[in-house]
Design a protein around this motif. Structure first.
Motif, PDB file in Angstrom:
ATOM      1  N   GLN A   1      -5.775  -0.860  18.180  1.00 59.23           N
ATOM      2  CA  GLN A   1      -4.639  -1.573  17.616  1.00 59.23           C
ATOM      3  C   GLN A   1      -5.136  -2.681  16.699  1.00 59.23           C
ATOM      4  N   MET A   2      -4.432  -2.853  15.579  1.00 58.76           N
ATOM      5  CA  MET A   2      -4.763  -3.920  14.657  1.00 58.76           C
ATOM      6  C   MET A   2      -3.440  -4.558  14.234  1.00 58.76           C
ATOM      7  N   ARG A   3      -3.288  -5.835  14.520  1.00 56.07           N
ATOM      8  CA  ARG A   3      -2.043  -6.533  14.193  1.00 56.07           C
ATOM      9  C   ARG A   3      -2.321  -7.533  13.077  1.00 56.07           C
ATOM     10  N   HIS A   4      -1.534  -7.407  11.984  1.00 58.69           N
ATOM     11  CA  HIS A   4      -1.698  -8.298  10.839  1.00 58.69           C
ATOM     12  C   HIS A   4      -0.820  -9.534  10.947  1.00 58.69           C
ATOM     13  N   LYS A   5       0.378  -9.355  11.476  1.00 60.43           N
ATOM     14  CA  LYS A   5       1.304 -10.471  11.636  1.00 60.43           C
ATOM     15  C   LYS A   5       2.307 -10.116  12.731  1.00 60.43           C
ATOM     16  N   PRO A   6       2.927 -11.099  13.352  1.00 55.70           N
ATOM     17  CA  PRO A   6       3.896 -10.807  14.413  1.00 55.70           C
ATOM     18  C   PRO A   6       5.196 -10.247  13.847  1.00 55.70           C
ATOM     19  N   SER A   7       5.882  -9.440  14.660  1.00 55.81           N
ATOM     20  CA  SER A   7       7.166  -8.898  14.246  1.00 55.81           C
ATOM     21  C   SER A   7       8.261  -9.924  14.508  1.00 55.81           C
TER      22      SER A   7
ATOM     23  N   LEU B   1       2.513   4.368   0.265  1.00 57.32           N
ATOM     24  CA  LEU B   1       3.789   3.869   0.751  1.00 57.32           C
ATOM     25  C   LEU B   1       3.957   2.400   0.368  1.00 57.32           C
ATOM     26  N   ALA B   2       2.914   1.612   0.542  1.00 58.17           N
ATOM     27  CA  ALA B   2       2.970   0.186   0.176  1.00 58.17           C
ATOM     28  C   ALA B   2       3.265   0.027  -1.312  1.00 58.17           C
ATOM     29  N   TYR B   3       2.622   0.849  -2.141  1.00 65.82           N
ATOM     30  CA  TYR B   3       2.856   0.799  -3.579  1.00 65.82           C
ATOM     31  C   TYR B   3       4.304   1.192  -3.896  1.00 65.82           C
ATOM     32  N   ARG B   4       4.786   2.241  -3.268  1.00 70.17           N
ATOM     33  CA  ARG B   4       6.142   2.729  -3.506  1.00 70.17           C
ATOM     34  C   ARG B   4       7.180   1.681  -3.104  1.00 70.17           C
ATOM     35  N   LEU B   5       6.908   0.936  -2.042  1.00 69.18           N
ATOM     36  CA  LEU B   5       7.873  -0.049  -1.550  1.00 69.18           C
ATOM     37  C   LEU B   5       8.037  -1.241  -2.483  1.00 69.18           C
ATOM     38  N   ARG B   6       7.177  -1.378  -3.458  1.00 72.19           N
ATOM     39  CA  ARG B   6       7.289  -2.465  -4.422  1.00 72.19           C
ATOM     40  C   ARG B   6       8.291  -2.156  -5.555  1.00 72.19           C
ATOM     41  N   ASP B   7       8.843  -0.957  -5.589  1.00 69.70           N
ATOM     42  CA  ASP B   7       9.839  -0.563  -6.585  1.00 69.70           C
ATOM     43  C   ASP B   7      11.136  -1.341  -6.309  1.00 69.70           C
ATOM     44  N   PRO B   8      11.632  -2.135  -7.287  1.00 68.09           N
ATOM     45  CA  PRO B   8      12.839  -2.953  -7.050  1.00 68.09           C
ATOM     46  C   PRO B   8      14.074  -2.134  -6.650  1.00 68.09           C
ATOM     47  N   ALA B   9      14.251  -0.944  -7.235  1.00 69.24           N
ATOM     48  CA  ALA B   9      15.405  -0.111  -6.885  1.00 69.24           C
ATOM     49  C   ALA B   9      15.305   0.356  -5.426  1.00 69.24           C
ATOM     50  N   LEU B  10      14.101   0.696  -5.007  1.00 68.37           N
ATOM     51  CA  LEU B  10      13.879   1.107  -3.621  1.00 68.37           C
ATOM     52  C   LEU B  10      14.125  -0.063  -2.677  1.00 68.37           C
TER      53      LEU B  10
ATOM     54  N   GLY C   1      20.136  -1.432   5.448  1.00 65.62           N
ATOM     55  CA  GLY C   1      19.780  -2.232   6.614  1.00 65.62           C
ATOM     56  C   GLY C   1      18.498  -1.836   7.325  1.00 65.62           C
ATOM     57  N   THR C   2      17.591  -1.146   6.661  1.00 68.87           N
ATOM     58  CA  THR C   2      16.331  -0.761   7.299  1.00 68.87           C
ATOM     59  C   THR C   2      15.357  -1.935   7.245  1.00 68.87           C
ATOM     60  N   ARG C   3      14.976  -2.460   8.401  1.00 70.90           N
ATOM     61  CA  ARG C   3      14.060  -3.600   8.469  1.00 70.90           C
ATOM     62  C   ARG C   3      12.610  -3.150   8.636  1.00 70.90           C
ATOM     63  N   TYR C   4      12.381  -2.182   9.545  1.00 70.63           N
ATOM     64  CA  TYR C   4      11.018  -1.723   9.802  1.00 70.63           C
ATOM     65  C   TYR C   4      10.910  -0.220   9.577  1.00 70.63           C
ATOM     66  N   VAL C   5       9.830   0.192   8.926  1.00 71.57           N
ATOM     67  CA  VAL C   5       9.501   1.599   8.762  1.00 71.57           C
ATOM     68  C   VAL C   5       8.210   1.848   9.525  1.00 71.57           C
TER      69      VAL C   5
ATOM     70  N   MET D   1      10.154  -4.416   5.937  1.00 68.07           N
ATOM     71  CA  MET D   1      10.777  -4.189   4.637  1.00 68.07           C
ATOM     72  C   MET D   1      11.265  -5.458   3.963  1.00 68.07           C
ATOM     73  N   LYS D   2      11.273  -6.583   4.687  1.00 66.38           N
ATOM     74  CA  LYS D   2      11.686  -7.841   4.046  1.00 66.38           C
ATOM     75  C   LYS D   2      10.628  -8.346   3.074  1.00 66.38           C
ATOM     76  N   ASP D   3       9.372  -8.256   3.469  1.00 73.54           N
ATOM     77  CA  ASP D   3       8.309  -8.726   2.571  1.00 73.54           C
ATOM     78  C   ASP D   3       7.307  -7.631   2.208  1.00 73.54           C
ATOM     79  N   PHE D   4       7.614  -6.390   2.574  1.00 76.21           N
ATOM     80  CA  PHE D   4       6.789  -5.222   2.230  1.00 76.21           C
ATOM     81  C   PHE D   4       5.332  -5.401   2.640  1.00 76.21           C
ATOM     82  N   ARG D   5       5.146  -5.878   3.864  1.00 81.59           N
ATOM     83  CA  ARG D   5       3.797  -6.061   4.381  1.00 81.59           C
ATOM     84  C   ARG D   5       3.644  -5.274   5.671  1.00 81.59           C
TER      85      ARG D   5
END
Length: 174
Positions: A13-19, A87-96, A104-108, A154-158
């Motif tokens: 497991q590798m955690r970058h930031k808390p949920s 996926l990270a690159y795709r999530l930076r699309d403003p329309a997406l 209302g999708t918060r986590y993928v 999905m709030k900060d795409f991280r």
């Protein structure tokens, strides 16, 4: 028939930031990789993770098919990203990003991995006669499974983190 086996597994497991706590109307979606017939996450595994989050954890989880329909065409098997980086690159699309906010999708949770049969052997013979039937013999097979789950906010795409599981095992049927 008797069925036995043994499994060896390794979980990292590798955690970058808390949920963060989900707000009203926010959901989680579990997506499995579906682009290639040879390398796709089994639908049974994706459904198992979905059901676990929904029933055991009590999270508001959106079905994968509903999410894919709502996000058409971004996550269809032909156009979906193949890797976590894509996926990270795709999530930076403003329309997406706007569409994700609307539905209302918060986590993928992106599942990637396969189970492969690495070996098998033995033999079994079955027969049926006037007094009954039966089987005699022993068979065995080995499977290796390597899966990873990337969790994206999905709030900060991280990426919140990644869980990787590597398991191998042998099943026996005497």
């Amino acid at each position: 028939a008797l069925l036995g086996g043994c499994v060896t597994s390794n979980v990292e497991q590798m955690r970058h930031k808390p949920s963060a706590q989900l707000l009203s109307g926010e959901t989680v979606v579990v997506l499995g990789r579906r682009q290639s017939f040879r390398h796709q996450t089994e639908a049974d595994f994706t459904n198992c993770v979905y059901k676990n989050l929904l029933r055991r954890q009590g999270l508001p989880v959106k079905p994968e098919e509903q999410f894919m329909d709502e996000m058409f065409p971004w996550f269809q098997p032909r156009t979906a990203p193949l890797t976590a980086d894509a996926l990270a690159y795709r999530l930076r699309d403003p329309a997406l990003a706007q569409r994700l906010k609307e539905i209302g999708t918060r986590y993928v949770i992106w599942l990637d991995g396969v189970t492969t049969r690495t070996g098998d052997g033995g033999s079994m013979s079955c027969t049926v006669g006037p007094t009954g039937g039966g089987c005699f013999g022993m068979m065995w097979w080995e499977n290796d499974a390597v899966y990873s789950a990337n969790i994206w906010d999905m709030k900060d795409f991280r990426s919140l983190g990644k869980i990787t599981v590597d398991a191998n095992g042998t099943s026996y049927m005497p």
